[in-house]
Design a protein around this motif. Sequence first.
Motif, PDB file in Angstrom:
ATOM      1  N   THR A   1       0.854  -1.184   0.000  1.00 35.38           N
ATOM      2  CA  THR A   1       0.000   0.000   0.000  1.00 35.38           C
ATOM      3  C   THR A   1       0.889   1.233   0.000  1.00 35.38           C
ATOM      4  OG1 THR A   1      -0.073  -0.119   2.401  1.00 35.38           O
ATOM      5  CG2 THR A   1      -1.916  -1.081   1.213  1.00 35.38           C
TER       6      THR A   1
ATOM      7  N   GLU B   1      -6.147  10.379  15.586  1.00 32.48           N
ATOM      8  CA  GLU B   1      -5.057   9.707  14.892  1.00 32.48           C
ATOM      9  C   GLU B   1      -5.642   8.824  13.776  1.00 32.48           C
ATOM     10  OE1 GLU B   1      -4.234   6.196  16.088  1.00 32.48           O
ATOM     11  OE2 GLU B   1      -2.539   5.992  14.743  1.00 32.48           O
ATOM     12  N   TRP B   2      -4.842   8.602  12.712  1.00 34.34           N
ATOM     13  CA  TRP B   2      -5.360   7.989  11.488  1.00 34.34           C
ATOM     14  C   TRP B   2      -6.000   6.607  11.717  1.00 34.34           C
ATOM     15  CZ3 TRP B   2      -7.129   9.158   6.971  1.00 34.34           C
ATOM     16  CH2 TRP B   2      -7.252   8.180   5.987  1.00 34.34           C
ATOM     17  N   ALA B   3      -5.333   5.755  12.462  1.00 35.85           N
ATOM     18  CA  ALA B   3      -5.887   4.409  12.656  1.00 35.85           C
ATOM     19  C   ALA B   3      -7.206   4.486  13.437  1.00 35.85           C
ATOM     20  CB  ALA B   3      -4.880   3.525  13.379  1.00 35.85           C
ATOM     21  N   THR B   4      -7.267   5.358  14.425  1.00 37.12           N
ATOM     22  CA  THR B   4      -8.501   5.556  15.189  1.00 37.12           C
ATOM     23  C   THR B   4      -9.590   6.093  14.270  1.00 37.12           C
ATOM     24  OG1 THR B   4      -7.154   6.110  17.116  1.00 37.12           O
ATOM     25  CG2 THR B   4      -9.488   6.708  17.206  1.00 37.12           C
TER      26      THR B   4
ATOM     27  N   GLY C   1      -9.871   5.629  11.094  1.00 36.61           N
ATOM     28  CA  GLY C   1     -10.329   4.545  10.235  1.00 36.61           C
ATOM     29  C   GLY C   1     -11.365   3.681  10.946  1.00 36.61           C
ATOM     30  N   ARG C   2     -11.089   3.402  12.202  1.00 33.90           N
ATOM     31  CA  ARG C   2     -12.026   2.607  12.988  1.00 33.90           C
ATOM     32  C   ARG C   2     -13.368   3.301  13.120  1.00 33.90           C
ATOM     33  NH1 ARG C   2     -11.991  -2.680  14.219  1.00 33.90           N
ATOM     34  NH2 ARG C   2     -12.152  -3.126  16.418  1.00 33.90           N
TER      35      ARG C   2
ATOM     36  N   ARG D   1     -14.659   5.381  11.060  1.00 27.91           N
ATOM     37  CA  ARG D   1     -15.340   5.476   9.761  1.00 27.91           C
ATOM     38  C   ARG D   1     -15.961   4.168   9.311  1.00 27.91           C
ATOM     39  NH1 ARG D   1     -10.531   7.372   7.805  1.00 27.91           N
ATOM     40  NH2 ARG D   1     -10.747   5.953   6.040  1.00 27.91           N
ATOM     41  N   THR D   2     -15.527   3.069   9.895  1.00 29.89           N
ATOM     42  CA  THR D   2     -16.109   1.783   9.471  1.00 29.89           C
ATOM     43  C   THR D   2     -17.265   1.349  10.364  1.00 29.89           C
ATOM     44  OG1 THR D   2     -14.404   0.642  10.771  1.00 29.89           O
ATOM     45  CG2 THR D   2     -13.994   0.892   8.408  1.00 29.89           C
TER      46      THR D   2
ATOM     47  N   SER E   1     -17.579  -0.420   3.829  1.00 33.01           N
ATOM     48  CA  SER E   1     -16.472   0.434   3.393  1.00 33.01           C
ATOM     49  C   SER E   1     -16.095   1.316   4.573  1.00 33.01           C
ATOM     50  CB  SER E   1     -16.888   1.308   2.211  1.00 33.01           C
ATOM     51  OG  SER E   1     -17.706   2.364   2.667  1.00 33.01           O
ATOM     52  N   ASP E   2     -15.151   2.230   4.332  1.00 34.70           N
ATOM     53  CA  ASP E   2     -14.775   3.147   5.409  1.00 34.70           C
ATOM     54  C   ASP E   2     -15.174   4.580   5.063  1.00 34.70           C
ATOM     55  OD1 ASP E   2     -11.186   3.495   4.616  1.00 34.70           O
ATOM     56  OD2 ASP E   2     -12.993   3.701   3.411  1.00 34.70           O
TER      57      ASP E   2
ATOM     58  N   GLN F   1      -7.623  -2.614   8.735  1.00 35.14           N
ATOM     59  CA  GLN F   1      -8.217  -1.454   8.074  1.00 35.14           C
ATOM     60  C   GLN F   1      -7.134  -0.485   7.650  1.00 35.14           C
ATOM     61  OE1 GLN F   1      -8.796   1.972   9.111  1.00 35.14           O
ATOM     62  NE2 GLN F   1     -10.050   2.360   7.325  1.00 35.14           N
ATOM     63  N   VAL F   2      -6.111  -0.317   8.476  1.00 30.95           N
ATOM     64  CA  VAL F   2      -5.003   0.580   8.134  1.00 30.95           C
ATOM     65  C   VAL F   2      -4.290   0.063   6.889  1.00 30.95           C
ATOM     66  CG1 VAL F   2      -2.765   1.465   8.890  1.00 30.95           C
ATOM     67  CG2 VAL F   2      -4.667   1.402  10.496  1.00 30.95           C
TER      68      VAL F   2
ATOM     69  N   TYR G   1     -10.571  -1.116   1.672  1.00 31.16           N
ATOM     70  CA  TYR G   1     -11.175  -1.812   2.816  1.00 31.16           C
ATOM     71  C   TYR G   1     -12.517  -2.420   2.461  1.00 31.16           C
ATOM     72  CZ  TYR G   1     -13.624  -2.479   7.228  1.00 31.16           C
ATOM     73  OH  TYR G   1     -14.349  -3.022   8.253  1.00 31.16           O
TER      74      TYR G   1
END
Lengths: 530, 308
Positions: free
Chosen positions: A66, A401-404, A406-407, A409-410, A448-449, B37-38, B44
């Motif tokens: 990625t 933070e980005w990973a949070t 992402g969580r 958004r899903t 999706s996110d 997800q990351v 995703y």
Amino acid sequence: MQGKVQGTKRRWTAVRRSWVTICLGVAAVAAMALSGPVLGQAPKFGGTLSVGIGVDTPRWDIHRATGMQGLGIQRLVTETLTDLHWETGELLPNLAESWESSKDATTWTVRLRKGVQFHDGTPFDAEAVKFNLERVLDVGVAKGSFDMIQRIEVKDPHTVVFQTTPFAPLMRLFAYAPSGIASPTQIKNLGSDNYFRKPTGTGPYTFVEHVRGDRSVIMANGRYWGGRPYINRVIMRVVPDIGARIAALEAGDLDVAYDVPPTETRRLEANPAIRIVRGRTARTVYVGINTQYGPLREKKVRQALNYAVDKEAILKGIYLGEGRVSDAPFTNIAFGHAPMPPYRYDTARAKQLLTEAGYPDGFDITLTYAPGRYLMDTQLVEAVAAYLRAVGVRARIQAVEWATYGRMRTARLEESRIQLFLLAFGNAPLDADHGLKPLRPDQAPPESDNPTFYESPRFMPLYMQARSTTDVVRRQRLYRQLIGMVWDDAPWIFLIVQPNTHAVRKRANGVYIRSDETIWLDKAWIDLGR
Amino acid sequence: MEVRYIVRRLLLAIPVLVGVSVVVFAIIRLIPGDPAQVMLGDEYTPQAAAELRRKWGLDRPLAIQYGIFMERLVLHGDLGTSIAGGGPVMAEVTSRLHNTLHLAGAALLIGFILGVLIGVLAGTRPYSALDGLAMVVALVGVSMPVFWLGLLFIYLFAVKLAWLPAIGSGSWRHLVMPALALSMFLVAAVARQTRSSVLEVARQQYIATARAKGLTEASVIRRHMLKNALIPVVTVAGVLFGRTLGGSVLTETVFAYPGMGRLLIEAIMSRDYPVVQGAILVFAAAFVIVNILVDMLYCMLDPRISYG
């Protein structure tokens, strides 16, 4: 006697003049030779190109990697079937020489380039393509983007037939880096999980080493089917801090610095050793709206948010004019783009719409984002929030933070805490089908996110019709309808198409960046005299 | 006796490291964020994410995951496989560890030498202009953010003067600027501590006796004052080592220096659980070993101290 002396004097004068002329001529030639390259100098073989990027791709496996910048180096080793020109976005043959499809876009016959070998000597053929695309569909990070492929048949050693659900832009999708073609022999020898240790493709460069988080090194492939590349070696250096990346470019430690902010371009342009490369822009930045949350359910409210934000001022003030204001949900260089009448900055109209929707006093809202993800994102979010507050929509900024992020958004609709959110979408294949993907009503979280939760009974029928026909004119017409509908429904605050701006030392010629942020080195060369 | 002491300290370090492993294991999984997800990003889908989690063993109960991690570590010395990179965590950590140790070691050396020098100069001339200047230098050093200092160094020494490379690693020249930037807060802390210690020691009777014996001031400082003044400084240096390791994250990021600090921050952002666990365990082990060495240094500085 006097005449003889005068004659002699004249002869010596003539001789001195000749010598002076000759000396001046030699001096001029020497000065030209020493002052730098002469205009129109031919490319030369040799040299090392150092490219500075912000984020590494942690795994050197084209199907599992990625990060577009790192993927750009990987595709120099592991090529794709097709390519997109860095400037025009034009679809180009690459490992696939030609193709044709059935009218309903379900059967694709692809003829492959002959006489190509992988770096380990394995012949490139239809079996190799089948193996690779099946691997993409099995373990690839991007397998969701290729799930229209139902069957892959080898018709002959250089012809592959793809059976798909109706999907007109398939060949543009094959330009997407995660579908690169790797050596099946190498994958089998190392095992699929260990292929990253020695990636092998057909590309102009061969893999040398990858030190995670630090650098990737590739060397010129002297047996490349497209001709040996001029540049001998390419090193991709991971330099996360943009200030350090630019300083390293100025110091000569890097030849290319990715993602130069607009605030630096003018200063760098004044540097005689550096040029600014402006790629065509594909990344659309927007504020997504949770269309199922409270006041945001009302179309008039969403339109009001669009009228409330001055995008031209944002482009001028924050991005210093680099990039462009969005006139559709995706970039104008993608197929299927149709420009829409802008939501011009009009606070009176915004307030009127809010009043008509039943919110004359505005309402409270939270705007969530992950700082540092996109260019000037903090300034952008602060500007948008300020514009919204000015019309009574009391926006509170929430930085996570980005990973949070992402969580968040899903999360499914019932659990979602998202109201407004900042996001961007790249549209690597440069096609409306991909560009509209974030808005597909059938792919709301948790599928999706992208938590727009956009509902539109007309969207999917139009969308599926458009991808089911290879008639370019009809597709264009269908996308115009679809984009018009989405524009009116305003599930986003449409903002800008992000600039794609990078700095390159002038010794590196022919270096460009595609709209998907991958590097373009076709015919690039280093002026070793600089 | 010292050998028994060292062995005892090392044995005591084991429960400390086990405790660290439990805390890290729990915390990294408690903070929001899904590594699948990351990794998938725009691609995703819940099915793809579930498949990745299954492949990485993240769908198992936490106790099982921890048990597998500890079993691999204790029986095979294996820190697991990186989720993002796919390679063994041990290889990733060990390939970067020496870079960070070089950086931290160089920063400590610079910080210690310069800090002691400034501290002694200030402490032996209390309330003078030199003392004032020394303390201003110390204040500036502790106040300047390392990333800002780093960018300043890059601009001055790499861009303008072209004396040193701006980024990267591979030679001592790559180490100079990062080590200098990282050492500034150490110089400040060590200088202040040294000054206090020197002032304290200077008041002792034996210093007056040494001067009365006719020794030169340099001899008094070197033979009588320094050794005693350094004991608290060594304690501080041991604690500061931990801060140095933490500070290496920012320094390595600014200078694109491939050390463990950067590996750790990237692993946290991508929720690469095995790498986070492995890196922090290694940091903890390094911290424990350094503190044992600091304790041994006491014995060398003060013969009255012994462990048994």
